[in-house]
Design a protein around this motif. Structure first.
Motif, PDB file in Angstrom:
ATOM      1  N   LYS A  10       0.823  -1.200   0.000  1.00  0.00           N
ATOM      2  CA  LYS A  10       0.000   0.000   0.000  1.00  0.00           C
ATOM      3  C   LYS A  10       0.865   1.261   0.000  1.00  0.00           C
ATOM      4  O   LYS A  10       1.987   1.273   0.498  1.00  0.00           O
ATOM      5  CB  LYS A  10      -0.900   0.022   1.236  1.00  0.00           C
ATOM      6  CG  LYS A  10      -1.942  -1.076   1.295  1.00  0.00           C
ATOM      7  CD  LYS A  10      -2.757  -0.938   2.570  1.00  0.00           C
ATOM      8  CE  LYS A  10      -3.837  -2.014   2.667  1.00  0.00           C
ATOM      9  NZ  LYS A  10      -4.634  -1.873   3.920  1.00  0.00           N
ATOM     10  N   ALA A  11       0.296   2.328  -0.536  1.00  0.00           N
ATOM     11  CA  ALA A  11       0.938   3.634  -0.412  1.00  0.00           C
ATOM     12  C   ALA A  11       0.820   4.081   1.041  1.00  0.00           C
ATOM     13  O   ALA A  11      -0.235   3.934   1.668  1.00  0.00           O
ATOM     14  CB  ALA A  11       0.259   4.639  -1.328  1.00  0.00           C
ATOM     15  N   SER A  12       1.903   4.609   1.587  1.00  0.00           N
ATOM     16  CA  SER A  12       1.918   5.028   2.987  1.00  0.00           C
ATOM     17  C   SER A  12       1.787   6.547   3.083  1.00  0.00           C
ATOM     18  O   SER A  12       2.577   7.283   2.480  1.00  0.00           O
ATOM     19  CB  SER A  12       3.218   4.579   3.653  1.00  0.00           C
ATOM     20  OG  SER A  12       3.311   5.084   4.958  1.00  0.00           O
ATOM     21  N   VAL A  53      -4.695   2.416   1.064  1.00  0.00           N
ATOM     22  CA  VAL A  53      -3.661   3.295   1.594  1.00  0.00           C
ATOM     23  C   VAL A  53      -3.349   2.915   3.044  1.00  0.00           C
ATOM     24  O   VAL A  53      -4.259   2.661   3.838  1.00  0.00           O
ATOM     25  CB  VAL A  53      -4.097   4.783   1.543  1.00  0.00           C
ATOM     26  CG1 VAL A  53      -2.974   5.689   2.045  1.00  0.00           C
ATOM     27  CG2 VAL A  53      -4.496   5.177   0.124  1.00  0.00           C
ATOM     28  N   GLN A  89       5.029   8.146   1.767  1.00  0.00           N
ATOM     29  CA  GLN A  89       5.051   8.613   0.374  1.00  0.00           C
ATOM     30  C   GLN A  89       4.381   9.974   0.235  1.00  0.00           C
ATOM     31  O   GLN A  89       4.576  10.667  -0.768  1.00  0.00           O
ATOM     32  CB  GLN A  89       4.354   7.588  -0.520  1.00  0.00           C
ATOM     33  CG  GLN A  89       5.123   6.283  -0.623  1.00  0.00           C
ATOM     34  CD  GLN A  89       4.329   5.209  -1.325  1.00  0.00           C
ATOM     35  OE1 GLN A  89       3.912   4.223  -0.735  1.00  0.00           O
ATOM     36  NE2 GLN A  89       4.107   5.385  -2.614  1.00  0.00           N
ATOM     37  N   ASN A 115       8.475  15.647  -2.397  1.00  0.00           N
ATOM     38  CA  ASN A 115       7.457  14.751  -1.853  1.00  0.00           C
ATOM     39  C   ASN A 115       6.120  15.457  -1.675  1.00  0.00           C
ATOM     40  O   ASN A 115       6.074  16.660  -1.383  1.00  0.00           O
ATOM     41  CB  ASN A 115       7.916  14.188  -0.508  1.00  0.00           C
ATOM     42  CG  ASN A 115       9.149  13.314  -0.646  1.00  0.00           C
ATOM     43  OD1 ASN A 115       9.220  12.496  -1.548  1.00  0.00           O
ATOM     44  ND2 ASN A 115      10.107  13.483   0.237  1.00  0.00           N
ATOM     45  N   ILE A 145      -1.262  10.720  -2.661  1.00  0.00           N
ATOM     46  CA  ILE A 145      -0.677   9.494  -3.229  1.00  0.00           C
ATOM     47  C   ILE A 145      -0.516   9.588  -4.744  1.00  0.00           C
ATOM     48  O   ILE A 145      -0.071   8.639  -5.385  1.00  0.00           O
ATOM     49  CB  ILE A 145      -1.526   8.247  -2.883  1.00  0.00           C
ATOM     50  CG1 ILE A 145      -2.935   8.356  -3.492  1.00  0.00           C
ATOM     51  CG2 ILE A 145      -1.580   8.039  -1.384  1.00  0.00           C
ATOM     52  CD1 ILE A 145      -3.775   7.100  -3.274  1.00  0.00           C
ATOM     53  N   PRO A 147       1.280  10.384  -8.061  1.00  0.00           N
ATOM     54  CA  PRO A 147       2.660  10.632  -8.502  1.00  0.00           C
ATOM     55  C   PRO A 147       2.816  11.962  -9.217  1.00  0.00           C
ATOM     56  O   PRO A 147       3.924  12.502  -9.292  1.00  0.00           O
ATOM     57  CB  PRO A 147       2.934   9.456  -9.454  1.00  0.00           C
ATOM     58  CG  PRO A 147       1.594   8.981  -9.902  1.00  0.00           C
ATOM     59  CD  PRO A 147       0.680   9.220  -8.742  1.00  0.00           C
TER      60      PRO A 147
END
Length: 353
Positions: A10-12, A53, A89, A115, A145, A147
């Motif tokens: 998962k995206a953190s 997430v 992330q 970020n 999340i 990009p």
């Protein structure tokens, strides 16, 4: 073991809560609401909609946003870096809306990271039927999340719109669409729970301001018709280390006020912006007493397209980082959108720290 492996995929995202309307509940034994909910409480509304997430809640404070200080924002920026170093992330911050336009710009200047950093809040508290906090938080999480948010800088997500910290401002006391970016507009929006980016900010911060741990407060005053110039002397006597003037129109003040500002500029950095809140201050159109040519000739620094609130944030962080007058002038040329300076400031070797 299986759950750990799923979380690793998962995206953190770390959600840091600072209080404000989004975290308010009815006051005990009184009227109105007060901030009481922490980050863990806020993310409960995201359990189903954000199952993909890994959300890490962190309660920073439960206060009104009027209580946020620059020293706190410096510490908060350090915490955000810590979260990224730990594998996050993206970072979402929730706070009261009264100072989002200031704190977002401050964090953008302090972090200067690629970020994703997203700030959100609410205009209507959780006890109201039109509460917008959960929807704003969900939208902020989706943006964090994405990009496409990399290299954009800090953004504010409200009412399904994505605004650059550099341009956003609160333009209404209580409307859900209170946040606008005058003269620029939103850089993106939320469509069916997914962020859509239309543009990338030209002024994304690449070099953060480091070491803004020193002292020094900056006053912000608004130029008005028939203003008493002795207010400038009062600011100096109170020990302020810098001054931002929201001038009329293109950044103008009266001739008498200009003399007082010229005197102040001999000892502290003085920046002039425009109280209109949109457009750039002028630099070489009018030369009468109190107009931009006169002010610049007396050592004042034009804020460019930065409104007074943002100019005060930038000047405060620069002073607290020990910037010289040359570095301050260069920073305002950069963030204000002007071409590089070709002349030296009035006192190039001055260090205002």
């Amino acid at each position: 073991m299986e759950e750990r492996e799923q979380n690793m995929k998962k995206a953190s995202v770390t959600v840091i809560s600072l209080g404000g309307t989004i975290s308010c509940t009815p006051a005990t034994g009184g009227d109105g609401v007060v901030p009481t909910l922490g980050a863990s409480d806020l993310v409960l509304s995201l359990e189903e909609s954000a199952s993909d997430v890994d959300i890490r809640p962190l309660t920073w404070s439960t206060r009104d946003s009027s209580e946020i200080t620059f020293a706190e924002l410096v510490d908060l920026a350090a915490e955000v870096r810590k979260q990224f170093d730990a594998g996050a992330q993206g970072v979402v911050l929730t706070q009261g809306t009264d100072t989002i336009d200031e704190s977002a710009f401050a964090l953008d200047l302090l972090l200067g990271t690629d970020n994703p950093i997203v700030i959100t809040g609410a205009l209507h508290n959780p006890s109201q039927s039109k509460s917008d906090g959960p929807a704003n938080l969900q939208a902020a999480l989706q943006v964090a999340i994405s990009p496409e948010l990399r290299e954009v800088g800090t953004v504010v997500v409200m009412n399904d719109e994505i605004h650059s910290a550099r341009w956003v401002r609160k333009s209404h006391t209580s409307n859900s669409a209170a946040f606008q970016s005058p003269g620029v507009g939103a850089i993106g929006w939320i469509a069916e729970s997914h962020p859509v980016f239309a543009v990338k900010p030209f002024h994304a911060v690449k070099t953060p301001i480091h070491g803004a741990t020193g002292a020094g407060n900056v006053a912000l005053i608004t130029a008005v018709m028939d203003e008493d110039p002795t207010i400038v002397d009062s600011i100096l006597s109170l020990g302020y280390k810098g001054l931002v003037v929201d001038g009329m129109g293109g950044g103008h003040v009266s001739g008498g006020f200009s003399k007082a500002l010229a005197k102040a500029a001999q000892s502290i950095p003085v920046v002039f912006a425009s109280r209109t809140g949109s457009g750039s201050v002028l630099r070489n159109t009018y030369s009468s007493p109190g107009a931009e040519v006169d002010l610049i000739n007396h050592g004042l620094i034009p804020a460019g397209s930065l409104p007074g609130l943002k100019a005060r944030v930038l000047l405060t962080l620069l002073i607290r980082s020990g910037a010289t007058s040359t570095e301050i002038a260069d920073a305002f040329a950069t963030h204000g959108g002007y071409p590089p300076r070709t002349t030296q400031p009035l006192h190039p070797e001055t260090n205002y720290a």
